[in-house]
Write a protein that holds these residues in place. Structure first.
Motif, mmCIF file in Angstrom:
data_model
loop_
_atom_site.group_PDB
_atom_site.id
_atom_site.type_symbol
_atom_site.label_atom_id
_atom_site.label_comp_id
_atom_site.label_asym_id
_atom_site.label_seq_id
_atom_site.Cartn_x
_atom_site.Cartn_y
_atom_site.Cartn_z
ATOM 1 N N THR A 255 0.851 -1.200 0.000
ATOM 2 C CA THR A 255 0.000 0.000 0.000
ATOM 3 C C THR A 255 0.881 1.243 0.000
ATOM 4 N N ALA B 163 -4.951 -6.725 -8.671
ATOM 5 C CA ALA B 163 -6.072 -5.952 -8.126
ATOM 6 C C ALA B 163 -5.572 -4.758 -7.328
ATOM 7 N N ALA C 274 -6.952 -1.460 -4.666
ATOM 8 C CA ALA C 274 -7.953 -0.685 -3.928
ATOM 9 C C ALA C 274 -7.519 0.771 -3.975
ATOM 10 N N ALA D 233 -8.235 4.685 -2.369
ATOM 11 C CA ALA D 233 -8.896 5.609 -1.444
ATOM 12 C C ALA D 233 -8.553 7.031 -1.847
ATOM 13 N N ARG E 67 -7.134 -4.462 -12.010
ATOM 14 C CA ARG E 67 -8.473 -3.894 -11.872
ATOM 15 C C ARG E 67 -8.587 -3.175 -10.539
ATOM 16 N N VAL E 68 -9.248 -2.019 -10.556
ATOM 17 C CA VAL E 68 -9.554 -1.343 -9.302
ATOM 18 C C VAL E 68 -10.832 -1.984 -8.782
ATOM 19 N N VAL E 69 -10.720 -2.731 -7.680
ATOM 20 C CA VAL E 69 -11.841 -3.563 -7.247
ATOM 21 C C VAL E 69 -12.583 -3.011 -6.044
ATOM 22 N N THR E 70 -11.974 -2.076 -5.324
ATOM 23 C CA THR E 70 -12.688 -1.498 -4.187
ATOM 24 C C THR E 70 -12.069 -0.134 -3.884
ATOM 25 N N GLY E 71 -12.754 0.626 -3.058
ATOM 26 C CA GLY E 71 -12.203 1.944 -2.764
ATOM 27 C C GLY E 71 -13.012 2.704 -1.740
ATOM 28 N N ASP E 72 -12.624 3.947 -1.540
ATOM 29 C CA ASP E 72 -13.300 4.787 -0.553
ATOM 30 C C ASP E 72 -13.045 6.245 -0.923
ATOM 31 N N THR E 73 -14.019 7.102 -0.621
ATOM 32 C CA THR E 73 -13.848 8.537 -0.895
ATOM 33 C C THR E 73 -14.201 9.334 0.360
ATOM 34 N N THR F 83 -3.343 3.857 -2.731
ATOM 35 C CA THR F 83 -3.639 2.629 -3.475
ATOM 36 C C THR F 83 -3.038 1.446 -2.737
#
Lengths: 365, 386
Positions: free
Chosen positions: B97, B133, B135, B137, B166-172, B187
């Motif tokens: 990360t 993959a 993630a 944020a 692939r961008v498979v999950t995230g947060d804003t 990331t």
């Protein structure tokens, strides 16, 4: 690479070194005045390549190193005031005063900004009229013209929130002071090319004549330095003491007269203390009366905090070439670029920092 | 300070000379340990994030001890890789990360979005893995124009597709104006280890050859020049790019010959090589050093010019699109050929820049034939005075 590769050619370097070896019939001690040249000498390991008898003495030509502690403490006190933006060149931000440095002050909330030019400080002042913008103006003849132009520009713009904390120093008086020291071992000088690009070399001619020392105006690339050393050794071997110019691609005898005019209008010569060397007559610049309103020291009347040099630091002896950094018991242990005891370890141009960056080991305890 | 009517940091008591002298940045004489300058009244300096000695002190002095198993430091000097291997399952998973804060958000050769993809893809790849993959944020400052966010998001998507992840999950999250510098990205990446390649920062051994996949100094000088308007930006562009194709090429061409991979980002080549020498020395139980040839370093002319003018050491300048590979000497030529011919051209400028020694330090053979030690950078890169 244009303008760089030509001055780093290993074949030419070997040829110059061979010529130097053939020319020098006895030991000579030569001082490079400028910290930038010290940096090149040490970084490129030129010190170690020179014939055994030729010793380079590293001079006081690092503006960061010779800025008095009082000036730094005053800058730190100004930076700590609310509503003030303290600006300076990057390598001034790490210099320790008696108590702190500008980066530590910034981390605690002070508005401290590194700039690449004093003009950037003027621009900040114009853009942020509700803040007092102070430029810590240090350096030799090299930086003085740009600082003069910045003050002139601030005057033309009528900025009342811009000021400069001036601690300019001049090279020829420092060379004279060194030569007047009865213990001085210097037999020849490399004069700093960029200082001469501004001021020319007329001021060096009486020094060469009076003290019988050859002075070679020298550039900053490895081959410049090797050639400058060779030219100086030739003069020494021939018993001459003249001013010669190795750095012909950048320097004329009269220098840059437009830059000199700007400096002469904004500043006047004054006595000046040097960190590590003490007071030297007529060796600095202060604002001329017509520009006194831009003097940060006047604008921010602050009683001096008590200044405190670290007693262990031998910066003064380093700056005069009496000792080398590796002689210092604190070198590389209690004194490192991470936590410097004295200014020569702080600035990249400082002799101690140049030694440390090149991994030179301490020789005595 | 005597100006009682305008209390500043010193006068207000928030900052007193007495409080600064011990424990703060200038605590001297001080032991050369990981907690130097990290006492009770210390604060974080910008230099703590610059990837040099200060960063290491923060990591080893504060962060790692606090998170060690059972509250006890696991080892005195844990080996710090670019990514972690999560054992288990049929294929070993690699996990990393990274947070991205860059000013300006857009620069020649990239932007914060593509940088966030490449940075994590590369950290995963440096453990010999193929990333699959991501993630993502986002921390967005109130007031950021939506078109700017849109442009960055599209760049993330484009870079991820190009890298085959692939961008498979995230947060804003949105924070108030003034709480952040426009936009921060984080990331996290997952990858699978490739067969035949088990690189580690601790695996370099005397005799190994040191390769670099391309020119150095481009990213750091580009960002600095763009931020400050120094005028070099017309000549240089960031090298930001994914490097996992190079790792795959090495794994296929020279299986079992790659000892160490590292992308020399913050702190530059100097920091990476010093870390590798340190960790490899610790693992080998004897000194492991590195010798570099200055004449072999691929430094583009505009980068050299920018470094000269700013007083920066190109070995300390950040890169985002080249890797260092330590390779068994008998396979070095094949490894170099594999880098140079890897698909996409990311390694077209690969060069052999040095070798591993038993001297315990990183040494540069200068152009003039002398030697000097390459030190770990301390903190921030600051332009010099003249």
């Amino acid at each position: 690479m244009k303008y760089l590769d030509e001055y780093r050619d290993p074949r030419l370097a070997r040829r110059l070194l061979a010529e130097l070896t053939a020319t020098a019939t006895r030991p000579w001690r030569i001082m490079e005045v400028c910290g930038g040249q010290t940096h090149t000498l040490v970084r490129q390991g030129i010190d170690d390549l020179l014939p055994a008898g030729i010793r380079m003495i590293h001079g006081p030509g690092c503006p960061v190193c010779v800025t008095p502690l009082e000036v730094l403490d005053r800058a730190h006190a100004i930076a700590a005031r609310p509503g003030t933006v303290l600006t300076s060149f990057g390598d001034m931000l790490r210099v320790p005063g008696s108590h702190t440095d500008l980066l530590a002050l910034r981390a605690r909330g002070a508005d401290v900004r590194p700039v690449y030019s004093p003009m950037d400080a003027v621009r900040i002042a114009a853009a942020e009229p509700d803040r007092q913008v102070v430029f810590l103006a240090v350096g030799f003849e090299t930086t003085a013209p740009a600082n003069a132009l910045a003050v002139q520009l601030a005057g033309r713009l009528g900025l009342e929130n811009f000021s400069v904390l001036v601690s300019h120093v001049l090279v020829p008086p420092a060379m004279t002071a060194l030569l007047q020291d009865p213990d001085c071992e210097v037999q020849g000088f490399l004069a700093a090319g960029h200082v001469c690009a501004v001021m020319g070399w007329r001021a060096y001619e009486p020094i060469a004549a009076r003290y019988r020392v050859p002075i070679t105006v020298t550039g900053f690339e490895p081959l410049d330095l090797l050639e400058g050393i060779l030219m100086t050794v030739r003069q020494l071997e021939e018993g001459r003491a003249e001013v010669e110019n190795q750095y012909t691609r950048a320097v004329r005898r009269d220098g840059n007269t437009a830059a000199q005019r700007a400096v002469a209008e904004v500043f006047r010569v004054a006595d000046r203390p040097w960190r590590g060397l003490g007071p030297i007559p007529a060796s600095g610049l202060v604002l001329a009366p017509a520009y006194a309103r831009f003097d940060a020291a006047e604008r921010f009347q602050a009683t001096e905090t008590a200044t405190r040099e670290d007693p262990e630091c031998i910066a003064g002896q380093i700056l005069t070439g009496a000792r080398v950094p590796t002689d210092c018991p604190a070198y590389g242990t209690r004194c490192t670029p991470r936590s410097p005891l004295g200014a020569p370890m702080v600035s990249g141009e400082g002799t101690c920092a140049a030694y440390h960056a090149a991994g030179k080991e301490r020789t005595s305890r | 300070m005597t100006d009682g009517d305008t209390p500043g940091l010193l006068a207000s008591g928030a900052l007193t000379p007495g409080a600064l002298a011990p424990g703060a940045g200038l605590a001297c004489p001080a032991p050369a340990d990981a907690r130097r300058g990290l006492g009770e009244d210390a604060v974080v300096l910008l230099g703590h994030g610059a990837g040099g000695r200060l960063s290491e002190e923060l990591l080893r002095g504060v962060l790692l001890p606090a998170m060690a198993d059972g509250g006890e430091p696991a080892t005195a000097a844990p080996i710090l890789e670019d990514a972690a291997v999560l054992p288990g399952g049929p294929a070993e998973l690699v996990f990393s990360t990274d947070a991205f804060v860059v000013d300006p958000l857009f620069f020649p050769g990239g932007d914060i979005g593509s940088l966030a993809v490449h940075g994590t893809v590369n950290d995963v790849a440096m453990m010999g893995a193929e990333p699959f993959a991501l993630a993502l944020a986002l921390i967005v400052e109130e007031g950021l124009p939506i078109p700017v966010l849109d442009r960055v998001a599209r760049s993330v998507g484009r870079a991820a597709r190009a890298a085959g992840v692939r961008v498979v999950t995230g947060d804003t999250k949105v924070v108030g104006r003034g709480s952040a510098d426009g936009l921060y990205l984080t990331t996290t990446g997952l990858g699978r280890r490739l067969p035949g390649i088990r690189p580690s920062a601790a695996a370099a051994r005397p005799g190994d050859e040191v390769l670099i996949s391309g020119p150095i100094g481009l990213h750091g000088t580009t960002v600095l020049s763009t931020r400050e308007g120094l005028g070099f930006e017309a000549d240089i562009a960031s090298d930001s790019r994914p490097l996992h194709t190079l790792v795959k090429a090495l794994a296929e061409a020279v299986p079992d010959a790659v000892r160490t991979l590292r992308d020399p980002t913050r702190g530059g080549v100097a920091a990476s090589l010093n870390e590798i020498a340190r960790d490899s020395s610790a693992a080998a139980g004897r000194p492991v050093g590195i010798e570099l040839d200055e004449s072999a370093l691929p430094v583009p002319a505009p980068v050299a010019a920018a470094c000269e003018i700013l007083g920066l050491d190109v070995l300390h300048v950040a890169n985002e699109g080249c890797l260092l590979a330590f390779v068994r000497p008998d396979r070095a030529a094949d490894a170099l050929a594999a880098l140079r011919s890897a698909p996409g051209g990311a390694g077209a400028g690969a060069a052999r820049i040095g070798r591993v020694t038993d001297a315990g330090r990183v040494v540069l053979h200068t152009l003039l034939g002398s030697r000097r030690t390459v030190e770990m950078p301390t903190g921030e890169q600051l332009p010099r005075i003249c």
